[in-house]
Design an enzyme around this catalytic site. Structure first.
Site, PDB file in Angstrom:
ATOM      1  N   CYS A 130     -17.913 -12.044  -1.204  1.00 38.66           N
ATOM      2  CA  CYS A 130     -17.901 -12.371  -2.635  1.00 38.66           C
ATOM      3  C   CYS A 130     -17.683 -11.100  -3.454  1.00 38.66           C
ATOM      4  O   CYS A 130     -16.904 -11.087  -4.417  1.00 38.66           O
ATOM      5  CB  CYS A 130     -19.192 -13.065  -3.036  1.00 38.66           C
ATOM      6  SG  CYS A 130     -20.704 -12.111  -2.747  1.00 38.66           S
ATOM      7  N   SER A 161     -28.998 -17.172  -5.404  1.00 39.11           N
ATOM      8  CA  SER A 161     -27.666 -17.607  -4.974  1.00 39.11           C
ATOM      9  C   SER A 161     -27.321 -17.136  -3.566  1.00 39.11           C
ATOM     10  O   SER A 161     -26.270 -17.500  -3.033  1.00 39.11           O
ATOM     11  CB  SER A 161     -26.605 -17.077  -5.950  1.00 39.11           C
ATOM     12  OG  SER A 161     -26.432 -15.674  -5.791  1.00 39.11           O
ATOM     13  N   VAL A 162     -28.188 -16.322  -2.969  1.00 42.86           N
ATOM     14  CA  VAL A 162     -27.888 -15.720  -1.664  1.00 42.86           C
ATOM     15  C   VAL A 162     -28.659 -16.461  -0.579  1.00 42.86           C
ATOM     16  O   VAL A 162     -29.889 -16.395  -0.513  1.00 42.86           O
ATOM     17  CB  VAL A 162     -28.251 -14.222  -1.648  1.00 42.86           C
ATOM     18  CG1 VAL A 162     -27.915 -13.604  -0.295  1.00 42.86           C
ATOM     19  CG2 VAL A 162     -27.504 -13.493  -2.756  1.00 42.86           C
ATOM     20  N   GLY A 163     -27.932 -17.180   0.261  1.00 33.73           N
ATOM     21  CA  GLY A 163     -28.555 -17.978   1.308  1.00 33.73           C
ATOM     22  C   GLY A 163     -28.888 -17.164   2.542  1.00 33.73           C
ATOM     23  O   GLY A 163     -28.589 -15.962   2.628  1.00 33.73           O
ATOM     24  N   THR A 166     -25.916 -15.194   4.372  1.00 31.86           N
ATOM     25  CA  THR A 166     -25.503 -13.950   3.722  1.00 31.86           C
ATOM     26  C   THR A 166     -26.543 -12.856   3.946  1.00 31.86           C
ATOM     27  O   THR A 166     -26.203 -11.694   4.192  1.00 31.86           O
ATOM     28  CB  THR A 166     -25.284 -14.184   2.218  1.00 31.86           C
ATOM     29  OG1 THR A 166     -24.300 -15.202   2.050  1.00 31.86           O
ATOM     30  CG2 THR A 166     -24.806 -12.913   1.533  1.00 31.86           C
ATOM     31  N   ARG A 167     -27.811 -13.204   3.873  1.00 29.42           N
ATOM     32  CA  ARG A 167     -28.871 -12.204   4.064  1.00 29.42           C
ATOM     33  C   ARG A 167     -28.818 -11.593   5.465  1.00 29.42           C
ATOM     34  O   ARG A 167     -29.080 -10.409   5.646  1.00 29.42           O
ATOM     35  CB  ARG A 167     -30.244 -12.835   3.800  1.00 29.42           C
ATOM     36  CG  ARG A 167     -30.467 -13.174   2.345  1.00 29.42           C
ATOM     37  CD  ARG A 167     -31.766 -13.923   2.111  1.00 29.42           C
ATOM     38  NE  ARG A 167     -31.820 -14.436   0.755  1.00 29.42           N
ATOM     39  CZ  ARG A 167     -32.270 -13.757  -0.299  1.00 29.42           C
ATOM     40  NH1 ARG A 167     -32.720 -12.528  -0.129  1.00 29.42           N
ATOM     41  NH2 ARG A 167     -32.261 -14.290  -1.503  1.00 29.42           N
ATOM     42  N   LYS A 168     -28.466 -12.402   6.458  1.00 33.40           N
ATOM     43  CA  LYS A 168     -28.348 -11.874   7.819  1.00 33.40           C
ATOM     44  C   LYS A 168     -27.160 -10.927   7.957  1.00 33.40           C
ATOM     45  O   LYS A 168     -27.104 -10.129   8.892  1.00 33.40           O
ATOM     46  CB  LYS A 168     -28.169 -13.025   8.816  1.00 33.40           C
ATOM     47  CG  LYS A 168     -29.405 -13.838   9.093  1.00 33.40           C
ATOM     48  CD  LYS A 168     -29.057 -14.960  10.080  1.00 33.40           C
ATOM     49  CE  LYS A 168     -30.213 -15.925  10.250  1.00 33.40           C
ATOM     50  NZ  LYS A 168     -29.792 -17.108  11.050  1.00 33.40           N
ATOM     51  N   ASN A 169     -26.207 -11.055   7.051  1.00 29.20           N
ATOM     52  CA  ASN A 169     -24.936 -10.341   7.186  1.00 29.20           C
ATOM     53  C   ASN A 169     -24.780  -9.189   6.200  1.00 29.20           C
ATOM     54  O   ASN A 169     -23.661  -8.791   5.880  1.00 29.20           O
ATOM     55  CB  ASN A 169     -23.768 -11.314   6.976  1.00 29.20           C
ATOM     56  CG  ASN A 169     -23.582 -12.301   8.109  1.00 29.20           C
ATOM     57  OD1 ASN A 169     -22.810 -13.233   8.002  1.00 29.20           O
ATOM     58  ND2 ASN A 169     -24.287 -12.115   9.204  1.00 29.20           N
ATOM     59  N   ASN A 272     -20.893 -15.438  -7.679  1.00 25.83           N
ATOM     60  CA  ASN A 272     -20.545 -14.925  -6.353  1.00 25.83           C
ATOM     61  C   ASN A 272     -20.123 -16.055  -5.417  1.00 25.83           C
ATOM     62  O   ASN A 272     -19.245 -15.879  -4.570  1.00 25.83           O
ATOM     63  CB  ASN A 272     -21.705 -14.131  -5.756  1.00 25.83           C
ATOM     64  CG  ASN A 272     -23.047 -14.818  -5.901  1.00 25.83           C
ATOM     65  OD1 ASN A 272     -23.425 -15.229  -6.995  1.00 25.83           O
ATOM     66  ND2 ASN A 272     -23.783 -14.946  -4.820  1.00 25.83           N
TER      67      ASN A 272
END
Length: 299
Positions: A130, A161-163, A166-169, A272
């Site tokens: 994003c 907004s961050v699932g 995304t947090r793992k990455n 994003n």
């Protein structure tokens, strides 16, 4: 008009937001949503919209790919599983649009290099991140005027907004975005920073772009190039707004952007999501138009 049938893999924030956009497409028809959690809200929404669903991952989709005429698949899972998903589907002739930071295919930022991918036989294209979709057009707007020695971007997004995917990455996010700043944006060296802001109420996506040019920047040409590029991105992300800049300080060119979403799945602060899913949809629509034209030519 005939449409190209699509599958979505990953019913999280990005996958579900993308589903809303694909349902409005004149050339794409979403027919499958793939997940791994039977209780997923995204799978439930997909069923409400009449899509077929599976909670068995890509393996649950594979037996139906040929029969349901799936030509394009969007992967919104994580970088860790994308290669396996891609290998299984491209073997069946499916074109992959990768919304993870895996980047096993070439980077695609629609207003910068989509046309080049249409001319190639790529089976997998990567939508960067994003932050990359929001900022790389601005880096390129500078580098197409004069060489950029260094490009740095800071993407600030709402925590809500961050699932989990995304947090793992996060590490992959910074690596992939930095690489694309160089390979697509045209900077000799790129750096990307993401800030996940927990503020309530949630803040709209904001992006800061700094470029160091070789020699004094051409103020008029860079300013015109930036404004032209903003209009290009607004064709598929209407909420893409230049808040300030370009600001010139010696050899540094700074651009400050804000991205408001359409509010499809999450509220408008989640720009994003919108810039990622809108870029993926715009890319897939061009591929679909190409597929439909080829079918018509052989009919």
């Amino acid at each position: 008009m005939k449409k190209i049938k699509c599958a979505l893999i990953g019913p999280g924030n990005i996958g579900t937001d993308l589903l809303y956009k694909l349902r409005r497409s004149p050339v794409l028809e979403p027919v499958w949503m793939v997940g791994v959690d039977p209780a997923s809200d995204g799978l439930a929404r997909a069923r409400e919209f009449g899509l077929k669903t599976t909670d068995k991952g890509v393996d649950g989709l594979l037996p139906h790919v040929v029969g349901d005429e799936i030509r394009i698949a969007f992967d919104a899972t994580s970088a860790y599983v994308h290669r396996d998903n891609s290998d299984k589907l491209t073997a069946l002739g499916v074109k992959m649009i990768d919304l993870t930071p895996a980047a096993i295919g070439p980077y695609c930022v629609p207003p910068v290099n989509l046309d080049a991918h249409l001319d190639s036989a790529q089976t997998n294209v990567n939508m960067v991140t994003c932050g990359g979709q929001a900022t790389i057009p601005m880096v390129y707007a500078v580098s197409r005027v004069q060489p950029v020695a260094y490009g740095e971007i800071v993407a600030t997004v709402s925590s809500r907004s961050v699932g989990p995917g995304t947090r793992k990455n996060i590490d992959e996010f910074t690596r992939t975005t930095s690489g694309a700043i160089e390979q697509v944006g045209g900077a000799r060296k790129g750096k990307a920073i993401i800030v996940i802001n927990p503020a309530e109420p949630p803040l709209i996506m904001r992006d800061t772009i700094h470029c160091l040019t070789d020699g004094p920047p051409d103020v008029d040409a860079i300013t015109a190039s930036v404004h032209a590029m903003v209009k290009e991105v607004q064709r598929y992300v209407p909420g893409y707004t230049l808040k300030n800049g370009p600001v010139f300080d010696g050899n540094r060119v700074s651009v400050f952007m804000e991205v408001e979403g359409l509010g499809d799945y999450l509220p408008k602060y989640a720009g994003n999501l919108d810039i990622m899913t809108a870029a993926a949809a715009a890319t897939a629509e061009r591929f679909a138009e190409q597929m439909l034209a080829a079918t018509a030519a052989t009919a």
